[in-house]
Design a protein around this motif. Sequence first.
Motif, PDB file in Angstrom:
ATOM      1  N   ASP A 290       0.816  -1.214   0.000  1.00 12.94           N
ATOM      2  CA  ASP A 290       0.000   0.000   0.000  1.00 12.94           C
ATOM      3  C   ASP A 290       0.849   1.264   0.000  1.00 12.94           C
ATOM      4  O   ASP A 290       0.507   2.262  -0.622  1.00 12.94           O
ATOM      5  CB  ASP A 290      -0.921   0.016   1.218  1.00 12.94           C
ATOM      6  N   ILE A 291       1.972   1.190   0.714  1.00 13.34           N
ATOM      7  CA  ILE A 291       2.820   2.382   0.803  1.00 13.34           C
ATOM      8  C   ILE A 291       3.380   2.719  -0.576  1.00 13.34           C
ATOM      9  O   ILE A 291       3.359   3.858  -1.027  1.00 13.34           O
ATOM     10  CB  ILE A 291       3.952   2.142   1.814  1.00 13.34           C
ATOM     11  N   TRP A 292       3.885   1.672  -1.265  1.00 10.97           N
ATOM     12  CA  TRP A 292       4.464   1.919  -2.589  1.00 10.97           C
ATOM     13  C   TRP A 292       3.397   2.306  -3.600  1.00 10.97           C
ATOM     14  O   TRP A 292       3.638   3.133  -4.468  1.00 10.97           O
ATOM     15  CB  TRP A 292       5.239   0.684  -3.052  1.00 10.97           C
ATOM     16  N   THR A 293       2.224   1.698  -3.508  1.00  5.40           N
ATOM     17  CA  THR A 293       1.164   2.069  -4.442  1.00  5.40           C
ATOM     18  C   THR A 293       0.878   3.558  -4.329  1.00  5.40           C
ATOM     19  O   THR A 293       0.636   4.233  -5.325  1.00  5.40           O
ATOM     20  CB  THR A 293      -0.126   1.275  -4.143  1.00  5.40           C
ATOM     21  N   GLY A 294       0.921   4.074  -3.081  1.00  8.92           N
ATOM     22  CA  GLY A 294       0.653   5.491  -2.890  1.00  8.92           C
ATOM     23  C   GLY A 294       1.806   6.366  -3.327  1.00  8.92           C
ATOM     24  O   GLY A 294       1.610   7.358  -4.023  1.00  8.92           O
ATOM     25  N   GLN A 295       3.040   5.977  -2.952  1.00 12.66           N
ATOM     26  CA  GLN A 295       4.161   6.878  -3.159  1.00 12.66           C
ATOM     27  C   GLN A 295       4.878   6.655  -4.484  1.00 12.66           C
ATOM     28  O   GLN A 295       5.414   7.597  -5.058  1.00 12.66           O
ATOM     29  CB  GLN A 295       5.171   6.719  -2.020  1.00 12.66           C
TER      30      GLN A 295
END
Lengths: 431, 318, 280
Positions: A290-295
Amino acid sequence: MKRSLTALTVTAVVAAAALTLTGCSGSTPTEDAAGATAGTDPVALTMWGTYGNGGNTAQTDVLNDTLIPSFEASHPGITVEYVDIPYDSLKQKLTTGAAAGELPDLARVDIGWVPQFASLGVLASLDETMDDFTTLADATYPGSLATNAWDGHYYGLPLDTNTRVLVTSQAALDAAGMSASPATFDELETMAANLEGTGIALFADSGLQGWNVLPWIWSGGGEITDEGLTTSSGYLDSAASVAAVQMLVDLYQADAIPNLITGNSGATSTSDGLPSTQYATILDGPWMRDIWTGQYPDFTPIYAPVPAGDGGSVSVVGGEDIVIPASSSNQDAAAEFVRFTQSDEFQLAMAQVGQMPVVESAGSAAAQADPFYEPFATQLATAKPRLAIPQSSEVDTILSTELTPAFDGSTTVQVALTRAAEQIDALLASS
Amino acid sequence: MLDRTQSVAVRATESVSVARTVRRPRRAIHVTPYLFLAPALVLFCGLIVYPMMRAFQMSLYDWKVLAGATSTFIGLDNYSRAMADPTFWRGLANSGFYMALSVPPQIVIGLLIAMLLKAKSPAQPVYRVLFYLPVVTSWVVVSLLFKYLFADNGLINYVSGDLLHLGDGSTSWLSSRWTALIAICALGVWKGIGWSMMIFLAALQGVPKSLEEAAVMDGANRWQRFRVVTLPAIRPALAFVVVMLVIGGFNVFTSVLLMTAGGPGGQTEVLLTYMYRQAFTNLDFGYGSAIAVLLTVVVFVLSLVQMRLFKSGGEDER
Amino acid sequence: MSTLHRTRPMAAVLRHVLLTVGAAIMLTPFVYMVSTSFKSQAYVLAIPPQFVPDPATVDNYVQVLTTQSFAAYFRNSVVVSTTATVISVLLSSMMAYAFARFRFPGREVLFRLVLLGLMVPAMMLIIPQFILAKQLALIDSLQGLIVFYVAASISLNTFLLRGFFASIPAELEDAMQVDGANAWTRYWRLVLPLSTPALATTTIFTFLATWDEFAWALTIINDPGKRTLPLAIQLFQGQNATQWGLVFAASVVAVLPVILVFLIFQRYFVQGLTSGAVKG
């Protein structure tokens, strides 16, 4: 001036009066205890946890809107209130709560804390109070279950789990001229050689605690203690353990591992360094998706098992357990909710919002439903927990304090691990 | 009423060097001061002093967190443990280093800005707010920010290396003890200047202008006026700021926790991060309390010494 | 303007240059905080740092102001901080007056005891205080926050105010005493009005300290409806992911009342001892 001072007095007097009045009305004692013994009266359970996850309400929403209502529907007379606590502060809140006898009926705690709170007498031992404990326990992953054990009893049940796997990027593989993630220690060292001169570091991690170094030690065939948790000497400083750490030290001294690992908090973090191809590989958990999908929406991480050494591919278990504080006057109702958390309904609903199941059957079901979990589920089959002793946080301090000088070359790995083992021996002896 | 007191004030300040105490007739023990003290003292003793004593008591025990649990009395064992604990000494040294490096700039720069800002002009309130902004910005936010400023490829390295060519611009500030502590000090100074500025501003309002103007007539230059007129007048405020900043320096906590977390390898651990770790991570409250008590004693003695120094030079003593 | 500044234009220019440069340095991180609050998560921690958000978004503010019960937390914080500040400044100034103007048995010992309150790390008192709060039935209530915040701020405020009160010329009080004014009248009518800069400073400091307090609020507040802002902001920092845009946006919202209090009270700085007399 005179007028504003008068106004100040008036405000103060009014405020003080209001304080006294509300103070009196607010001080009625709670009726929880009476309610529980009567049996017929409704029981209100309180649960503390950190599902809030930094303003991302997906998990709290599922809990509050779906799971708790479902539990309350099937258990008339019991209500559950979930209270979100800031992650960094949960342990402090539990500690002060224990000191004043102000704990909730249920808490979701880090797996590393259970033996510590259990040894202080804060937690109820579930194997003694729940007659179906063995059935429930047998259904969970052994590595997760083990984190609940202390002094011959179990003080909680696994609630969710995770582990670290090797994460890399296509760009890094291309730069190293490799077609797949390094599967063994040898392939990892080959990759390091191939990356020399590219400016890409082979591997990055953000510390030298158990969470960081144990996967390498275990995969290299080493151990941190014997199985009975009686001694670390002869295990943490064994040839296999030393060789595994020596590999990391050699890579560090060849600049293939950046000084983030020795505690340079100014270095690029692993979560930024991997997507920007500054780092070729890292070890990380399922939450990163989720973190990478966002950033970094354009970044496609590649997940693979921890590289295997003589001990195979062995990673470290993370996650949370659910516990019942011994001070709770609603033990039976709380145990009902603990049972509910082990159900497929609970485990699978939480799996959809990023919590890996701890019940093996639910785990395989979740991995089938979402292939993303597959590498983590596979890794979990062999993953091990850190030391389930009350002083686990001190073990982390010992490891990172002793290993730092080995990395910067001021001592040898053998000396560092021997010293660490001696200190861990002392902790084991006292616990 | 205000006008009357002010004219009295001006008359009185012209003889400011005369002793300042109210000279009252010698009488039997007066009840008045105790009436003024009572409300605050009751709250303070009940809610601060009593818990303080309990915390001290904890430090003499192998203290069990759980309510109702029996703790073992171990006397001064926690204290002798601290004396033999290298991390305790390193924490004390680091806290002391932080204090020594961050306090003087906060005093000097804070006073300088206050002097520049004391005059009344339309722009002053704006400047005051600007200089006060760091004080009100949350520690979490500014610590994160400074961590980025001092990161390996952060602004500090960019400016010092690429722009000013002062070094190669590749200093890993947060990777070793002293450079990391310097970065933490930089944050402390930046965040603290506005605080001392405020106190000095308030104090400077009380400096009689008549005296300063008289000094100008006598041909005193700026520095002489500062030394002879301003400094003596703000002496109590200066004492307050120095004592408070020294205390605050030894109590540095949040910025260390967020910028380095005591790392690498415990090298930047300060007393309070170490105390916090012992108490709330290792749940060893007895030892944590002992560290806190030792810190308090060190700071208390230092404060008394400072106040004595300020007193011995002062003329407004009673 | 007085003669002190009128005669030196060069000095005035230099003064403004110094102040502007200084203010710019002080302002930069704050600007960065505000700028970050307008960035989406993907751009928050971009390297090199972005000072002008591109693309800019108000989503963080929308989310902060709509999710959780931000308005309620804000209200709780206002109630707690205002009440605690008013009570603390009143009680501390009384105490400071006693220390500054009277000789009485036990003065030195009591004052040192008050000083000791400044030095003991707050974190160490938290467990004994929590047990005490439980016995006083102050747990999980805003009253519990207020009462302990007042107690915690007494040391600093007393120490600060005592210094200021001591530097007010005693002759003024002597004159009033001759006119028959009792101690309370002298304190209320003379010492307090002459100390407005110090009282303003105390008010600003106390408000900020109570507004930002986290550890005690975390300890005694369980009911989400009684949370204060620092608790709410902390909840935006997660285990594995922190939505910094939200943290920064919430911090910007939270800092506004503090700036407001500063603006209101800093105007008392020019109403000090001698301002009226010299101007004329």
